[in-house]
Scaffold this active site. Structure first.
Site, short mmCIF file in Angstrom:
data_model
loop_
_atom_site.label_atom_id
_atom_site.label_comp_id
_atom_site.label_asym_id
_atom_site.label_seq_id
_atom_site.Cartn_x
_atom_site.Cartn_y
_atom_site.Cartn_z
N HIS A 1 0.77 -1.29 0.03
CA HIS A 1 0.01 -0.05 0.21
C HIS A 1 0.67 1.15 -0.14
O HIS A 1 0.29 2.19 -0.15
CB HIS A 1 -0.98 -0.16 1.25
CG HIS A 1 -0.21 -0.18 2.46
ND1 HIS A 1 0.29 -1.67 3.13
CD2 HIS A 1 0.23 0.61 3.52
CE1 HIS A 1 0.63 -1.45 3.98
NE2 HIS A 1 0.88 -0.27 4.44
N HIS B 1 28.48 -5.25 -8.25
CA HIS B 1 29.09 -5.99 -7.32
C HIS B 1 28.55 -7.21 -6.65
O HIS B 1 28.94 -8.12 -6.42
CB HIS B 1 29.75 -5.22 -6.07
CG HIS B 1 30.69 -4.14 -6.66
ND1 HIS B 1 31.27 -3.25 -5.67
CD2 HIS B 1 31.14 -3.76 -7.88
CE1 HIS B 1 32.06 -2.49 -6.38
NE2 HIS B 1 32.19 -2.73 -7.68
N ARG C 1 36.43 -10.76 -9.44
CA ARG C 1 36.68 -10.83 -8.09
C ARG C 1 35.22 -10.96 -7.56
O ARG C 1 34.95 -11.39 -6.04
CB ARG C 1 37.30 -9.64 -7.37
CG ARG C 1 36.87 -8.39 -7.30
CD ARG C 1 37.72 -7.35 -6.78
NE ARG C 1 37.30 -6.37 -6.22
CZ ARG C 1 37.04 -5.35 -7.34
NH1 ARG C 1 37.16 -5.17 -8.27
NH2 ARG C 1 36.51 -4.13 -6.69
#
Length: 143
Positions: free
Chosen positions: A9, A98, A132
């Site tokens: 809502h 990331h 990474r």
């Protein structure tokens, strides 16, 4: 792209603006949210969006509630969902780059509609960097 959106809502106006923006870009939007401001339970809508993304019915998801927290927690209960609560464009970009976030949570009572649209734009146009970050993302699901 197919994007699933769900809101409680606190978010009908935001959802309406976001859907119009996304459809204007040519995306298909699956509406799993309420169009009313009468009180409803955010988990119902968070689970619906997470199910769409998990089942590959949608490429990405957008969830909206007052604080963004409850609906994000709900979505993150799903094994392959990475829902990021965002409050700036930069956080939305980093969530994709990331964390490979596949659902964005918007706190409707704490960001403007304009900021919400900026975050959605960044979220859908930013790619995961991998590298990474991929190893870190893979560790998220390890239980």
């Amino acid at each position: 792209m197919i994007i699933s959106i769900g809101n409680d809502h606190a978010g009908p106006a935001y959802k309406k603006a976001i859907v119009a923006y996304l459809e204007g870009l040519g995306h298909t939007v699956l509406n799993n949210g309420t169009d009313d401001t009468a009180s409803v339970d955010y988990p119902d809508f968070g689970h619906a969006v997470a199910n769409d993304v998990s089942a590959k019915k949608a490429d990405l998801g957008i969830v909206i509630c007052g604080s963004g927290n409850g609906i994000a927690i709900t979505a993150n209960k799903h094994q392959d969902i990475r829902c990021a609560l965002c409050w700036t464009k930069q956080i939305a970009e980093l969530a994709r780059q990331h964390n490979d976030a596949n659902v964005i949570s918007i706190p409707a009572r704490f960001v403007s509609e304009a900021v919400a649209l900026e975050m959605v734009d960044a979220f859908i146009h930013t790619e995961f960097e991998g590298g990474r970050h991929a190893n870190r993302v893979n560790k998220i699901a390890c239980i």
